[in-house]
Design a protein around this motif. Structure first.
Motif, PDB file in Angstrom:
ATOM      1  N   GLU A  42      -1.867   7.502   4.878  1.00  0.00           N
ATOM      2  CA  GLU A  42      -3.175   7.562   5.229  1.00  0.00           C
ATOM      3  C   GLU A  42      -3.548   5.851   5.178  1.00  0.00           C
ATOM      4  O   GLU A  42      -3.305   5.257   3.876  1.00  0.00           O
ATOM      5  CB  GLU A  42      -4.308   8.240   4.401  1.00  0.00           C
ATOM      6  CG  GLU A  42      -5.801   8.265   4.866  1.00  0.00           C
ATOM      7  CD  GLU A  42      -5.995   9.047   5.988  1.00  0.00           C
ATOM      8  OE1 GLU A  42      -6.996   8.664   6.531  1.00  0.00           O
ATOM      9  OE2 GLU A  42      -5.356  10.360   6.117  1.00  0.00           O
ATOM     10  N   LYS A  44      -5.300   2.814   4.135  1.00  0.00           N
ATOM     11  CA  LYS A  44      -6.397   2.093   3.241  1.00  0.00           C
ATOM     12  C   LYS A  44      -6.954   0.898   3.625  1.00  0.00           C
ATOM     13  O   LYS A  44      -6.201  -0.007   3.518  1.00  0.00           O
ATOM     14  CB  LYS A  44      -5.685   2.032   1.539  1.00  0.00           C
ATOM     15  CG  LYS A  44      -5.520   3.540   0.968  1.00  0.00           C
ATOM     16  CD  LYS A  44      -5.022   3.059  -0.444  1.00  0.00           C
ATOM     17  CE  LYS A  44      -4.762   4.222  -1.227  1.00  0.00           C
ATOM     18  NZ  LYS A  44      -4.394   3.998  -2.564  1.00  0.00           N
ATOM     19  N   PRO A  45      -8.260   0.934   4.143  1.00  0.00           N
ATOM     20  CA  PRO A  45      -8.764  -0.273   4.670  1.00  0.00           C
ATOM     21  C   PRO A  45      -8.819  -1.483   3.689  1.00  0.00           C
ATOM     22  O   PRO A  45      -8.734  -2.591   4.014  1.00  0.00           O
ATOM     23  CB  PRO A  45     -10.188   0.132   5.211  1.00  0.00           C
ATOM     24  CG  PRO A  45     -10.193   1.538   5.356  1.00  0.00           C
ATOM     25  CD  PRO A  45      -9.194   2.255   4.229  1.00  0.00           C
ATOM     26  N   GLN A  53      -8.210  -7.467  10.632  1.00  0.00           N
ATOM     27  CA  GLN A  53      -8.820  -6.225  10.362  1.00  0.00           C
ATOM     28  C   GLN A  53      -8.038  -5.081  11.275  1.00  0.00           C
ATOM     29  O   GLN A  53      -8.656  -4.037  11.437  1.00  0.00           O
ATOM     30  CB  GLN A  53     -10.283  -6.124  10.389  1.00  0.00           C
ATOM     31  CG  GLN A  53     -11.194  -6.864   9.345  1.00  0.00           C
ATOM     32  CD  GLN A  53     -10.896  -6.477   8.026  1.00  0.00           C
ATOM     33  OE1 GLN A  53     -10.906  -5.394   7.524  1.00  0.00           O
ATOM     34  NE2 GLN A  53     -10.139  -7.477   7.305  1.00  0.00           N
ATOM     35  N   SER A  97      -7.372   2.783  11.682  1.00  0.00           N
ATOM     36  CA  SER A  97      -7.897   3.591  10.372  1.00  0.00           C
ATOM     37  C   SER A  97      -7.202   4.986  10.643  1.00  0.00           C
ATOM     38  O   SER A  97      -6.426   5.282  11.794  1.00  0.00           O
ATOM     39  CB  SER A  97      -9.341   3.651  10.459  1.00  0.00           C
ATOM     40  OG  SER A  97      -9.670   4.461  11.677  1.00  0.00           O
TER      41      SER A  97
END
Length: 141
Positions: A42, A44-45, A53, A97
């Motif tokens: 998963e 993680k920003p 980004q 994401s």
């Protein structure tokens, strides 16, 4: 598949899932069968993004290397381990994401070396990166 091999695959799944670096990568699941391994991560920003980004290439590289290494380990016995000798990566699309899937599969394995191909997909099944890696097979000390 016999019970001994099945318990070894379960051991590998737990070993990779619980490795300290797996926490950094945020590995949330693993699968293993002979010559193949799948990892789920998963994003993680606040931890995994670069200055653009998008998913940092080092995170993607680590995921490819880990899936590759785990796939080789499925073909070894408990007296053997591996080390990465070379990892060549093609970064194809950026990740942003969500959940990633990394799949490694052994292309060839000899007594001392193994070659593995791996791929990373996003949650929409877009191929983000692929790799080919070479691993040396070592005796544990």
């Amino acid at each position: 598949m016999d019970a001994t091999k099945q318990s070894y695959y379960q051991y590998l799944k737990e070993l990779f899932l619980n490795a300290p670096f797996s926490e950094t990568l945020n590995i949330i699941g693993t699968e293993a069968e002979p010559g193949q391994a799948t990892l789920y991560m998963e994003i993680k920003p606040d931890k995994h993004m670069n200055t653009n980004q998008t998913l940092h290439g080092g995170v993607t590289a680590s995921l490819l290397d880990t899936a590759s290494g785990m796939s080789v380990r499925t073909l070894l016995d408990e007296t053997e381990t591996i080390a990465t000798v070379n990892l060549s990566i093609n970064f194809l699309k950026p990740g942003f994401s969500g959940k990633l899937t990394a799949k490694g599969h052994v292309k060839s394995k000899g007594k001392k070396m193994a070659t593995v191909e791996a791929e990373v997909f996003d949650e929409n099944n877009n191929l983000l990166a692929n790799s080919i890696g070479t691993f040396v097979i070592l005796q544990k000390k």
